[in-house]
Design a protein around this motif. Structure first.
Motif, PDB file in Angstrom:
ATOM      1  N   MET A  55      12.534  -9.680   0.253  1.00  0.00           N
ATOM      2  CA  MET A  55      11.360  -9.317   0.998  1.00  0.00           C
ATOM      3  C   MET A  55      10.206  -9.163   0.014  1.00  0.00           C
ATOM      4  O   MET A  55      10.276  -8.395  -0.924  1.00  0.00           O
ATOM      5  N   SER A  56       9.152  -9.905   0.240  1.00  0.00           N
ATOM      6  CA  SER A  56       8.008  -9.880  -0.658  1.00  0.00           C
ATOM      7  C   SER A  56       6.881  -9.051  -0.048  1.00  0.00           C
ATOM      8  O   SER A  56       6.399  -9.347   1.040  1.00  0.00           O
ATOM      9  N   SER A  81       3.124  -7.666   4.135  1.00  0.00           N
ATOM     10  CA  SER A  81       4.289  -8.551   4.102  1.00  0.00           C
ATOM     11  C   SER A  81       3.828  -9.957   3.742  1.00  0.00           C
ATOM     12  O   SER A  81       2.782 -10.413   4.199  1.00  0.00           O
ATOM     13  N   ASP A 109      10.408  -0.887  10.589  1.00  0.00           N
ATOM     14  CA  ASP A 109      11.337  -1.895  10.090  1.00  0.00           C
ATOM     15  C   ASP A 109      11.220  -2.097   8.579  1.00  0.00           C
ATOM     16  O   ASP A 109      12.011  -2.818   7.983  1.00  0.00           O
ATOM     17  N   PHE A 110      10.279  -1.417   7.928  1.00  0.00           N
ATOM     18  CA  PHE A 110      10.152  -1.443   6.466  1.00  0.00           C
ATOM     19  C   PHE A 110      10.450  -0.071   5.866  1.00  0.00           C
ATOM     20  O   PHE A 110      10.364   0.102   4.658  1.00  0.00           O
ATOM     21  N   SER A 136      13.181   1.539   5.413  1.00  0.00           N
ATOM     22  CA  SER A 136      14.359   1.637   4.541  1.00  0.00           C
ATOM     23  C   SER A 136      14.086   1.045   3.163  1.00  0.00           C
ATOM     24  O   SER A 136      14.892   1.182   2.253  1.00  0.00           O
ATOM     25  N   THR A 137      12.947   0.404   3.001  1.00  0.00           N
ATOM     26  CA  THR A 137      12.577  -0.154   1.704  1.00  0.00           C
ATOM     27  C   THR A 137      11.778   0.889   0.928  1.00  0.00           C
ATOM     28  O   THR A 137      11.565   2.000   1.405  1.00  0.00           O
ATOM     29  N   GLU A 138      11.313   0.543  -0.234  1.00  0.00           N
ATOM     30  CA  GLU A 138      10.575   1.485  -1.069  1.00  0.00           C
ATOM     31  C   GLU A 138       9.066   1.403  -0.859  1.00  0.00           C
ATOM     32  O   GLU A 138       8.299   1.800  -1.728  1.00  0.00           O
ATOM     33  N   VAL A 139       8.623   0.932   0.287  1.00  0.00           N
ATOM     34  CA  VAL A 139       7.192   0.754   0.535  1.00  0.00           C
ATOM     35  C   VAL A 139       6.447   2.079   0.401  1.00  0.00           C
ATOM     36  O   VAL A 139       5.419   2.160  -0.283  1.00  0.00           O
TER      37      VAL A 139
END
Length: 136
Positions: free
Chosen positions: A1-2, A50, A83-84, A86-89
């Motif tokens: 994911m970028s 994104s 939906d993001f 769970s990422t480190e955003v």
């Protein structure tokens, strides 16, 4: 994911409203002029976009701060699309803020965040001596 991060790049009221609706944030007003004024008067804005698939160039997160860049910086809003989450955003949004500040500048996060962020792991200390009031 970028994901690509921008500092102080303008975002539109429509992008902001779409992100806040996705985050299920209740706004006092959905007026474009009010949202634009809010964004215009934010002097430290970090946004996450994104860069893949159907979400290409879509706003997926933001940290909105008000700062004098020397003594204090208040992150008044931290939003990340579910939906993001769970990422480190969220962590990256906060990490992009710190280099903009002078050494010793107090960084506070004012908004309760449902995000899965370990503020303690990011070096924050919990402090609950805050009083709030809406202006008349």
């Amino acid at each position: 994911m970028s994901i690509i991060y921008h500092i102080n790049n303008p975002i539109s009221p429509d992008d902001y409203l779409e992100l806040s609706a996705t985050c299920q944030k209740t706004l006092q007003s959905r007026s474009h002029s009010l949202i634009q004024a809010m964004l215009d008067n934010t002097n430290l804005l970090v946004s996450a976009w994104s860069q893949e698939g159907n979400d290409a160039h879509e706003l997926v997160g933001l940290a909105r701060g008000v700062s004098d860049f020397r003594s204090s910086c208040h992150v008044v809003e931290l939003l990340v699309r579910p939906d993001f989450a769970s990422t480190e955003v969220a962590q990256m949004l906060l990490k992009y803020i710190e280099p903009q500040l002078a050494s010793g500048c107090l960084l506070t996060v004012l908004e309760k965040s449902p995000l899965n962020v370990s503020f303690k792991d990011l070096g924050f200390e919990h402090h609950n001596d805050t009083w709030v009031k809406l202006a008349d």
